[in-house]
Design a protein around this motif. Sequence first.
Motif, short mmCIF file in Angstrom:
data_model
loop_
_atom_site.label_atom_id
_atom_site.label_comp_id
_atom_site.label_asym_id
_atom_site.label_seq_id
_atom_site.Cartn_x
_atom_site.Cartn_y
_atom_site.Cartn_z
N LEU A 73 51.89 -8.71 124.67
CA LEU A 73 51.44 -7.39 124.23
C LEU A 73 52.48 -6.31 124.51
CD1 LEU A 73 47.66 -7.47 125.19
CD2 LEU A 73 48.69 -7.65 122.92
N VAL A 74 53.13 -6.39 125.65
CA VAL A 74 54.19 -5.42 125.96
C VAL A 74 55.36 -5.58 124.99
CG1 VAL A 74 55.93 -4.81 127.69
CG2 VAL A 74 53.56 -5.07 128.36
N GLN A 75 55.72 -6.81 124.68
CA GLN A 75 56.79 -7.05 123.70
C GLN A 75 56.42 -6.49 122.33
OE1 GLN A 75 59.98 -8.64 123.51
NE2 GLN A 75 59.86 -8.09 125.66
N LEU A 76 55.18 -6.72 121.91
CA LEU A 76 54.74 -6.23 120.61
C LEU A 76 54.68 -4.70 120.56
CD1 LEU A 76 51.92 -8.77 119.72
CD2 LEU A 76 54.15 -8.53 118.62
N ALA A 77 54.46 -4.08 121.70
CA ALA A 77 54.37 -2.62 121.73
C ALA A 77 55.74 -1.96 121.87
CB ALA A 77 53.47 -2.18 122.88
N THR A 78 56.62 -2.53 122.66
CA THR A 78 57.87 -1.83 122.98
C THR A 78 59.01 -2.13 122.02
OG1 THR A 78 58.50 -3.56 124.54
CG2 THR A 78 57.32 -1.64 125.42
N ALA A 79 59.11 -3.33 121.48
CA ALA A 79 60.24 -3.67 120.61
C ALA A 79 60.27 -2.82 119.34
CB ALA A 79 60.26 -5.15 120.30
N PRO A 80 59.17 -2.70 118.60
CA PRO A 80 59.24 -1.84 117.41
C PRO A 80 59.45 -0.37 117.74
CG PRO A 80 57.32 -3.26 117.31
CD PRO A 80 57.90 -3.41 118.67
N LEU A 81 58.87 0.09 118.81
CA LEU A 81 59.02 1.49 119.21
C LEU A 81 60.46 1.81 119.58
CD1 LEU A 81 57.63 4.19 119.83
CD2 LEU A 81 57.32 3.36 122.16
N SER A 82 61.07 0.96 120.36
CA SER A 82 62.46 1.21 120.75
C SER A 82 63.39 1.09 119.54
CB SER A 82 62.89 0.26 121.86
OG SER A 82 62.84 -1.08 121.42
N ALA A 83 63.14 0.15 118.66
CA ALA A 83 63.97 0.02 117.46
C ALA A 83 63.83 1.26 116.57
CB ALA A 83 63.59 -1.23 116.68
N HIS A 84 62.63 1.77 116.47
CA HIS A 84 62.41 2.98 115.67
C HIS A 84 63.18 4.17 116.26
CE1 HIS A 84 60.35 6.01 113.29
NE2 HIS A 84 60.12 6.67 114.41
N MET A 85 63.11 4.32 117.57
CA MET A 85 63.78 5.45 118.20
C MET A 85 65.30 5.33 118.09
SD MET A 85 61.33 6.12 121.45
CE MET A 85 62.06 7.67 121.85
N VAL A 86 65.83 4.14 118.27
CA VAL A 86 67.28 3.94 118.14
C VAL A 86 67.70 4.17 116.69
CG1 VAL A 86 69.12 2.21 118.27
CG2 VAL A 86 67.48 2.41 120.12
N GLY A 87 66.91 3.71 115.74
CA GLY A 87 67.23 3.92 114.33
C GLY A 87 67.22 5.38 113.95
N ARG A 88 66.23 6.14 114.44
CA ARG A 88 66.19 7.57 114.14
C ARG A 88 67.39 8.30 114.72
NH1 ARG A 88 61.24 10.03 112.22
NH2 ARG A 88 62.30 12.00 112.51
N GLN A 89 67.77 7.93 115.94
CA GLN A 89 68.93 8.59 116.55
C GLN A 89 70.21 8.23 115.81
OE1 GLN A 89 68.56 10.93 118.81
NE2 GLN A 89 70.73 11.36 118.59
N ALA A 90 70.32 6.99 115.37
CA ALA A 90 71.50 6.59 114.59
C ALA A 90 71.55 7.36 113.28
CB ALA A 90 71.47 5.10 114.33
N TYR A 91 70.40 7.60 112.68
CA TYR A 91 70.36 8.40 111.44
C TYR A 91 70.80 9.83 111.71
CZ TYR A 91 68.68 10.58 107.20
OH TYR A 91 68.60 11.29 106.05
N ARG A 92 70.30 10.40 112.78
CA ARG A 92 70.67 11.79 113.11
C ARG A 92 72.14 11.93 113.42
NH1 ARG A 92 65.55 12.36 116.79
NH2 ARG A 92 64.04 13.04 115.25
N ASN A 93 72.73 10.90 114.03
CA ASN A 93 74.15 10.95 114.37
C ASN A 93 75.05 10.56 113.21
OD1 ASN A 93 73.57 11.73 116.96
ND2 ASN A 93 73.65 9.66 117.79
#
Length: 122
Positions: A73-93
């Motif tokens: 459950l922790v893997q299912l919750a954190t992996a997509p969230l962290s990927a989303h945040m890293v992707g948004r930051q990469a887009y902004r940069n």
Amino acid sequence: MDAVLDAIAAVLVLIGALLCLTAAIGVVRFKDVPTRLHAATKPQVLGVMIICVAIALALRSWPVTAFLVSVVLVQLATAPLSAHMVGRQAYRNGRIARDDMIVDELADAGRGPDGPSDTPER
């Protein structure tokens, strides 16, 4: 019956390890942030889930199974969230190749490297 469950567990560990290996190879080999994030999240989470099922089959203990459910459950919750945040930051940069995008929903909202930033003006 125990030998059959142990053999199934061994096969599942091998499959999960191969999925995690493909995730690691994808992170190293892919060229841009979105494809690396895809490689880092999809097969890795599935590999961890399969390995957890294998451990539950091998140990046959309810406390271990309950702990493994929380791990999944922790893997299912954190992996997509962290990927989303890293992707948004990469887009902004500006680290994402805009030419490869089919749809750019963030540009429509006026965000990103070509539009105003999300930070409030002072």
